[in-house]
Design an enzyme around this catalytic site. Structure first.
Site, mmCIF file in Angstrom:
data_model
loop_
_atom_site.group_PDB
_atom_site.id
_atom_site.type_symbol
_atom_site.label_atom_id
_atom_site.label_comp_id
_atom_site.label_asym_id
_atom_site.label_seq_id
_atom_site.Cartn_x
_atom_site.Cartn_y
_atom_site.Cartn_z
ATOM 1 N N GLY A 125 -10.073 8.236 3.179
ATOM 2 C CA GLY A 125 -9.395 8.249 1.893
ATOM 3 C C GLY A 125 -8.589 9.504 1.613
ATOM 4 C CG HIS A 126 -8.414 14.049 1.345
ATOM 5 N ND1 HIS A 126 -7.943 15.141 2.027
ATOM 6 C CD2 HIS A 126 -8.275 14.353 0.037
ATOM 7 C CE1 HIS A 126 -7.566 16.076 1.182
ATOM 8 N NE2 HIS A 126 -7.762 15.616 -0.039
ATOM 9 C CG PHE A 127 -4.086 12.254 1.598
ATOM 10 C CD1 PHE A 127 -4.368 11.925 0.281
ATOM 11 C CD2 PHE A 127 -3.991 13.595 1.929
ATOM 12 C CE1 PHE A 127 -4.516 12.916 -0.686
ATOM 13 C CE2 PHE A 127 -4.148 14.587 0.970
ATOM 14 C CZ PHE A 127 -4.410 14.258 -0.335
#
Length: 155
Positions: A53-55
């Site tokens: 999720g990052h990124f």
């Protein structure tokens, strides 16, 4: 750091730190000189859960996790000074971070070198100068303040 060089593999690290996957962020200690400093490493893999999720389109290690990796290296330096009586019941807490700066992104495939230098110990607070590097370039730096508590005495 020079004179007496101590290095620790992951097996020894696991006996000193309470952290486990996915938050254990030190893979090896390359050099440790008690009451002086530590040089450790974190191999940054695309398999790290935070990269989902990052990124997703451009994976970058979160800066707070770089600071956490530096704090874990500082904990290893502290525990080299003062072996905990009950390692499984001993926790190492941040009490402050000053001057944190992020200078370059850390990406999958990077090897993060964690350099932590002891500055002082006053009234139960350890203070360190910490610098994380990739390929000899500063990725992050900060002054860290930490304390050691037993799990049952923790706030």
């Amino acid at each position: 750091m020079s004179t007496e060089k101590i290095n620790l593999d992951i097996h020894k690290i696991l006996t000193l730190l309470p952290h486990r996957y996915p938050i254990l962020l030190v893979d090896r200690v390359l050099e440790l000189e008690p009451h002086k400093g530590i040089k450790a490493l974190k191999n940054v893999s695309i398999n790290e859960p935070f990269f989902q999720g990052h990124f997703p389109k451009r994976p970058v290690m979160p800066g707070v996790l770089i600071l956490e990796a530096l704090a874990q290296a500082a904990a290893l330096l502290t525990f080299a000074e003062e072996q905990p009586k009950d390692p499984e019941n001993t926790l190492y807490y941040f009490v402050g971070i000053d001057g944190a700066r992020f200078k370059r992104v850390v990406e999958p495939g990077d090897q993060l070198i964690l350099n932590v230098t002891f500055e002082r110990y006053i009234r139960g607070i350890w203070k360190f100068k910490a610098v994380a590097e990739v390929d000899g370039k500063v990725a992050a730096e900060a002054e860290l303040m930490c304390t050691v508590k037993t799990a049952d005495a923790a706030p």
